[in-house]
Design an enzyme around this catalytic site. Structure first.
Site, PDB file in Angstrom:
ATOM      1  N   SER A  61      96.737  38.487  21.681  1.00 37.52           N
ATOM      2  CA  SER A  61      96.795  39.921  21.367  1.00 37.52           C
ATOM      3  C   SER A  61      96.327  40.797  22.531  1.00 37.52           C
ATOM      4  CB  SER A  61      95.957  40.221  20.121  1.00 37.52           C
ATOM      5  OG  SER A  61      96.485  39.511  19.024  1.00 37.52           O
ATOM      6  N   ASP A 153      86.280  22.738  27.517  1.00 37.78           N
ATOM      7  CA  ASP A 153      87.667  23.224  27.510  1.00 37.78           C
ATOM      8  C   ASP A 153      88.641  22.060  27.702  1.00 37.78           C
ATOM      9  OD1 ASP A 153      86.751  25.848  27.257  1.00 37.78           O
ATOM     10  OD2 ASP A 153      86.490  26.025  29.420  1.00 37.78           O
ATOM     11  N   ARG A 190      75.108  31.489  29.487  1.00 36.49           N
ATOM     12  CA  ARG A 190      75.290  32.950  29.470  1.00 36.49           C
ATOM     13  C   ARG A 190      74.315  33.619  28.502  1.00 36.49           C
ATOM     14  NH1 ARG A 190      81.179  33.165  26.429  1.00 36.49           N
ATOM     15  NH2 ARG A 190      80.462  32.320  24.451  1.00 36.49           N
ATOM     16  N   ASP A 262      81.991  35.657  32.418  1.00 38.76           N
ATOM     17  CA  ASP A 262      80.834  35.624  31.514  1.00 38.76           C
ATOM     18  C   ASP A 262      79.873  34.473  31.776  1.00 38.76           C
ATOM     19  OD1 ASP A 262      82.727  33.842  30.530  1.00 38.76           O
ATOM     20  OD2 ASP A 262      82.292  34.245  28.422  1.00 38.76           O
ATOM     21  N   HIS A 406      96.182  32.736  11.339  1.00 39.71           N
ATOM     22  CA  HIS A 406      95.178  31.838  11.939  1.00 39.71           C
ATOM     23  C   HIS A 406      94.574  30.862  10.924  1.00 39.71           C
ATOM     24  CE1 HIS A 406      95.046  32.958  16.080  1.00 39.71           C
ATOM     25  NE2 HIS A 406      94.861  34.241  15.816  1.00 39.71           N
TER      26      HIS A 406
END
Length: 509
Positions: A61, A153, A190, A262, A406
């Site tokens: 989005s 990831d 972070r 970040d 979703h």
């Protein structure tokens, strides 16, 4: 009477022939189907390089609204660096060249920091490989790698394959040695857990921490102790005589090749900020005149930036405002930032003549429990605005197909599509009653694939094309369009000149 030109974004509404697991195809949607059959229509590409992402990567989005509002392809950091490497611009980058010149003149070392994986979320190892090749080409002799292991990831035990790939490039170029290894849990915190970052810093600067003869040995030993990639303790690679292969010293240069800020900010601040007070760095605080960040990390990081932020001037909202037209942005909470901040190219402030309406999303645990979300309230508010002749341009987002999509649940998602269709009808009817025009499209797919081939829930976005309908019969549309072509087409309908920064091509012939 104003004749509004409205862009209606059906978030997550992709098109796919196959009806299995396809809530868009299975839903009853007489309004959408009617417009598709009655008015000029085509499909647009909303994923991959067409929206500035790597080839084959699904859209989202943020990226979708950024491209639609900008009227051009907005390259995301990963793709921007990939394109620079492919086109030979990477090696000419002034900040890289300055760092290389500095270490060659002073006889000091070049250190490469970053997440060592091909996850593509925070970094990509190919960017580090490009830096190794550049250093070799420029004759830099001392190049050291401080590898942050991923395991998040990518798979939790994949570090070895990335170390092997790095060793291949070291062999090919003749430059580069591993100096430290640490899991991203430590190096990429972070949440102000400075004790983690400190362990990493001390390994890199003082050679403190567990020692190993090679990166492979470090990983093997960690695995043997049940510690996997993300959590590997900051460790030091040593020579045969047990001295560190390298530590970071005065006048060395650093290139930090993570592109997502970040999780890069904290460790960068330790090295770049003279007034750093989060922990005591000890007696040795190396002076690094050339600390290069791949992208702009933060105002709080005093480093150089290799790929500076792209200023998106003359987005659709700005051009419409300059033409003296009144515009409305309207959505419910979940997609409000998308029709405002992202649609305006990363700008928070309103343009002159811009009004915004935010309708609260319902307070439910998950939206499959309320597939209609707040669409009826959004629709009522918008129809009221249209009837009151307040705006020349309207940007509307209906969130349902994406937010309920979703869930990966067919029944609620079908209901979401049907509620969207019902409200689409009400909005288009109000626009046509004012002799206006609606452009109906989507930012990416989602509800079009709710099940995998095994019948498991599919919760991700899709790479399917999205619709584009113009509710005006005297126009012809071309094929092969992308999201960045929507704004130019809107300006065509408005009779407003397309600015040169807007490199998209109008879909209206």
């Amino acid at each position: 009477m104003r004749k509004p030109t409205a862009l209606i974004i059906l978030d997550g509404f992709g098109l796919r022939e196959e009806t299995y697991g396809n809530a868009v195809a299975q839903a009853k949607k007489p309004n959408f189907d009617g417009y598709w059959n009655k008015f000029p229509h085509t499909t647009l590409t909303a994923c991959g390089e067409a929206v500035g992402l790597p080839e084959g990567q699904m859209g989202n989005s943020e990226v979708g609204h950024l491209n639609i509002g900008a009227g051009r392809i907005v390259y995301q950091s990963l793709t921007r660096v990939n394109v620079a490497i492919r086109e030979g611009e990477f090696d000419k980058n002034e900040t890289f060249q300055s760092a290389i010149k500095s270490v060659k003149e002073k006889g000091t070392a070049l250190h490469l920091f970053g997440l060592l994986s091909d996850g593509g979320v925070h970094s990509h190892m190919n960017h580090m490989f490009a830096l190794l090749r550049l250093a070799a080409k420029e004759g830099v002799e001392k190049v050291y790698i401080h590898a942050f292991l991923d395991g998040r990831d990518v798979g939790p035990k994949t570090a070895q394959s990335y170390i092997d790939a790095t060793n291949e490039v070291i062999k090919e170029t003749g430059v580069g040695q591993f100096a430290t290894i640490s899991g991203r849990y430590y190096s990429m915190d972070r949440d102000k857990r400075w004790d983690r970052v400190e362990k990493c810093y001390r390994a890199m600067v003082n050679g403190e921490g567990p020692t190993y003869k090679s990166a492979e040995e470090c990983v093997e030993d960690s695995y043997a102790n049940g510690i996997y990639d993300e959590f590997v303790l900051p460790s030091v690679i040593v020579n045969e005589d047990n001295t560190p292969v390298a530590t970071i010293n005065d006048d060395d240069a650093v290139i930090f090749y993570n592109f997502r800020p970040d999780r890069a900010i904290q460790i960068a601040r330790v090295f770049t900020n003279e007034d750093f007070r989060e922990f005591d760095r000890g007696e040795k605080v190396p002076h690094i005149p050339e600390f290069v960040c791949m992208t702009h990390f933060s105002e709080t990081v005093d480093g150089y930036v290799a790929f500076k932020p792209m200023n998106l001037d003359n987005t659709l909202g700005e051009v419409v405002a300059q033409a003296g037209l009144k515009q409305l942005r309207i959505a419910e909470t979940e997609k409000y930032p998308h029709v405002t901040f992202f649609f305006s190219g990363g700008r928070e402030a309103e343009f002159p003549g811009e009004e915004r309406i935010l309708i609260n999303s319902p307070k439910v645990a998950t939206y499959d429990l309320k597939p209609e979300m707040s669409i009826y309230e959004v629709t009522d508010a918008l129809v009221n605005e249209i009837e009151n002749d307040k705006h020349d341009v309207i940007i509307l987002n209906f969130a349902n197909c994406d937010m309920v999509g979703h869930s990966g649940m067919m029944e609620p998602t079908i209901k979401a599509v049907e509620a969207t269709d019902e409200c689409l009808g009400k909005v288009v009817e109000a626009i046509l009653a004012k002799d206006g025009v609606a452009l109906i499209t989507a930012d990416h797919g989602n509800a079009d694939e709710e099940l995998t081939s095994d019948g498991e829930p599919m919760t991700a976005h899709t790479t399917n094309p999205v619709p584009f309908i113009v509710t005006k019969n005297d126009v012809e549309l071309r094929e092969g369009g992308i999201l960045g072509d929507i704004a130019p087409x809107m300006l065509t309908l408005l009779g407003v000149e397309q600015p040169k920064e807007m490199t998209g091509k109008t879909i209206i012939k």
